[in-house]
Design a protein around this motif. Structure first.
Motif, PDB file in Angstrom:
ATOM      1  N   UNK A 221      15.342  94.513   9.513  1.00 55.33           N
ATOM      2  CA  UNK A 221      15.549  93.159   8.989  1.00 55.33           C
ATOM      3  C   UNK A 221      14.216  92.451   8.792  1.00 55.33           C
ATOM      4  N   UNK A 222      13.302  92.613   9.739  1.00 46.99           N
ATOM      5  CA  UNK A 222      11.990  91.977   9.629  1.00 46.99           C
ATOM      6  C   UNK A 222      11.215  92.514   8.428  1.00 46.99           C
ATOM      7  N   UNK A 223      11.450  93.772   8.074  1.00 47.80           N
ATOM      8  CA  UNK A 223      10.762  94.386   6.936  1.00 47.80           C
ATOM      9  C   UNK A 223      11.359  93.975   5.596  1.00 47.80           C
ATOM     10  N   UNK A 224      12.566  93.379   5.614  1.00 48.17           N
ATOM     11  CA  UNK A 224      13.166  92.918   4.371  1.00 48.17           C
ATOM     12  C   UNK A 224      14.447  93.599   3.973  1.00 48.17           C
ATOM     13  N   UNK A 225      14.943  94.544   4.774  1.00 49.99           N
ATOM     14  CA  UNK A 225      16.225  95.169   4.462  1.00 49.99           C
ATOM     15  C   UNK A 225      17.348  94.154   4.651  1.00 49.99           C
ATOM     16  N   UNK A 226      18.396  94.309   3.849  1.00 50.28           N
ATOM     17  CA  UNK A 226      19.512  93.369   3.894  1.00 50.28           C
ATOM     18  C   UNK A 226      20.682  93.868   4.727  1.00 50.28           C
ATOM     19  N   UNK A 227      20.664  95.138   5.109  1.00 46.68           N
ATOM     20  CA  UNK A 227      21.736  95.722   5.894  1.00 46.68           C
ATOM     21  C   UNK A 227      21.311  97.078   6.407  1.00 46.68           C
ATOM     22  N   UNK A 228      22.189  97.703   7.187  1.00 47.87           N
ATOM     23  CA  UNK A 228      21.848  98.989   7.793  1.00 47.87           C
ATOM     24  C   UNK A 228      23.109  99.790   8.043  1.00 47.87           C
ATOM     25  N   UNK A 229      22.970 101.099   7.935  1.00 49.75           N
ATOM     26  CA  UNK A 229      24.071 102.001   8.235  1.00 49.75           C
ATOM     27  C   UNK A 229      24.141 102.279   9.735  1.00 49.75           C
ATOM     28  N   UNK A 230      25.359 102.438  10.220  1.00 50.33           N
ATOM     29  CA  UNK A 230      25.626 102.897  11.578  1.00 50.33           C
ATOM     30  C   UNK A 230      26.392 104.209  11.497  1.00 50.33           C
ATOM     31  N   UNK A 231      26.280 105.016  12.549  1.00 46.17           N
ATOM     32  CA  UNK A 231      27.072 106.244  12.618  1.00 46.17           C
ATOM     33  C   UNK A 231      27.999 106.229  13.835  1.00 46.17           C
ATOM     34  N   UNK A 232      27.994 105.101  14.549  1.00 49.48           N
ATOM     35  CA  UNK A 232      28.879 104.946  15.710  1.00 49.48           C
ATOM     36  C   UNK A 232      29.200 103.466  15.860  1.00 49.48           C
ATOM     37  N   UNK A 233      30.425 103.186  16.255  1.00 54.65           N
ATOM     38  CA  UNK A 233      30.858 101.794  16.383  1.00 54.65           C
ATOM     39  C   UNK A 233      30.011 101.016  17.381  1.00 54.65           C
ATOM     40  N   UNK A 234      29.452 101.705  18.381  1.00 53.04           N
ATOM     41  CA  UNK A 234      28.630 101.050  19.378  1.00 53.04           C
ATOM     42  C   UNK A 234      27.337 100.472  18.817  1.00 53.04           C
ATOM     43  N   UNK A 235      26.959 100.886  17.615  1.00 57.00           N
ATOM     44  CA  UNK A 235      25.729 100.374  17.002  1.00 57.00           C
ATOM     45  C   UNK A 235      25.956  99.093  16.208  1.00 57.00           C
ATOM     46  N   UNK A 236      27.194  98.755  15.939  1.00 55.38           N
ATOM     47  CA  UNK A 236      27.491  97.663  15.010  1.00 55.38           C
ATOM     48  C   UNK A 236      27.085  96.294  15.542  1.00 55.38           C
ATOM     49  N   UNK A 237      27.292  96.040  16.813  1.00 62.02           N
ATOM     50  CA  UNK A 237      26.949  94.727  17.368  1.00 62.02           C
ATOM     51  C   UNK A 237      25.462  94.452  17.212  1.00 62.02           C
TER      52      UNK A 237
END
Length: 291
Positions: A221-237
């Motif tokens: 986010x600090x680099x300028x990305x607007x979103x990110x992929x997760x591969x596990x529900x535990x990463x979403x928060x």
């Protein structure tokens, strides 16, 4: 759309639970390595899941439904696409995208399928997954000049490229991406912003290390990305928190939208001591959920 979760199409347990996981976008993944029998079953599961979650009555929050299909250099991408489109997804993530020709071909087939299914033309969006091979990585910049209007965001394939060049690591000292991967990542980020679309970070692979995963999301986010992929529900928060807009960002976004609303048709307007353009407007609308 901050958080995008990839869910294996052949994992019934993951599919059953993902609706309430808190993702902005659920991507049913058909591009994974599977046997022919598993792949056939996964296509049926994909169609059924996409159909059954059109009405999101039990979800904790509304989410978009996408599918990830095999690259156009594989023999079964069309079967993947047909299965996904039978569930009327919001969009398609194209694995191993080789560039503008692949995007153009996929867009053309989507138009035919939409017409056959009675869907609105161009309603299905595309997110190409770029940089899977050295040759593709060296031509990513061509998207600056030509990008199909269906493309709503760009992402990249760190693991695919690392395997292709025989790299033994994704990151170097201090957690920084190795040079070849950082080159592709930077191009994807810059092109996305140049075209006024989303930029999605590659998923963090260690699902057990949630603390580092959150720091990676914060860095993206600090680099300028607007979103990110997760591969596990535990990463979403962690992703949702990292990409949540600051009050100051929301205030600026409202000011940008308001400035253009009072100057309809303008390509640029003044805001304080700077000039802002259409890309700024699109970014502001995306931040406010108006895109």
């Amino acid at each position: 759309m901050r958080s995008w979760i990839l869910v294996p199409a052949d994992n019934d347990k993951a599919l059953d639970s993902v609706a309430g996981a808190g993702a902005d976008v659920v991507v049913v993944d058909l591009a994974r390595a599977m046997t022919s029998t598993q792949h056939s079953k996964a296509r049926i599961e994909t169609t059924n899941w996409l159909r059954s979650h059109r009405e999101q009555v039990v979800a904790a929050r509304r989410f978009e439904r996408w599918a990830r299909i095999s690259g156009l250099d594989t023999p079964h991408w069309r079967e993947d696409l047909d299965a996904a489109m039978d569930g009327s997804p919001h969009g398609i993530v194209l694995a191993n995208c080789r560039g503008t020709d692949d995007i153009r071909q996929l867009a053309s087939v989507l138009y035919e399928i939409e017409d056959r299914l009675g869907l609105a033309a161009n309603v299905t969006r595309i997110v190409p997954e770029l940089g899977s091979t050295p040759s593709v990585a060296l031509t990513v910049n061509r998207l600056t000049e030509e990008l199909h209007p269906r493309v709503s965001a760009l992402t990249w394939d760190a693991v695919g490229l690392a395997h292709a060049i025989g790299a033994r690591r994704l990151r170097g000292p201090g957690g920084r991406w190795s040079d070849a991967l950082a080159h592709v990542r930077a191009q994807v980020l810059l092109i996305a912003h140049a075209r006024g679309i989303g930029a999605l970070e590659h998923p963090f692979r260690d699902t057990r290390d949630t603390d580092t995963g959150k720091r990676v999301a914060e860095a993206a986010r600090a680099d300028g990305f607007t979103g990110m992929f997760a591969i596990h529900a535990g990463q979403l928060a962690g992703i949702n928190e990292a990409f949540a807009p600051l009050d100051s960002e929301l205030a600026e976004a409202r000011s940008i939208v308001s400035a253009f609303a009072t100057n309809p048709g303008a390509s640029q307007v003044a805001l304080g001591d700077r000039r802002i353009g259409q890309n700024d407007l699109q970014r502001a609308k995306r931040l406010l959920g108006e895109d």
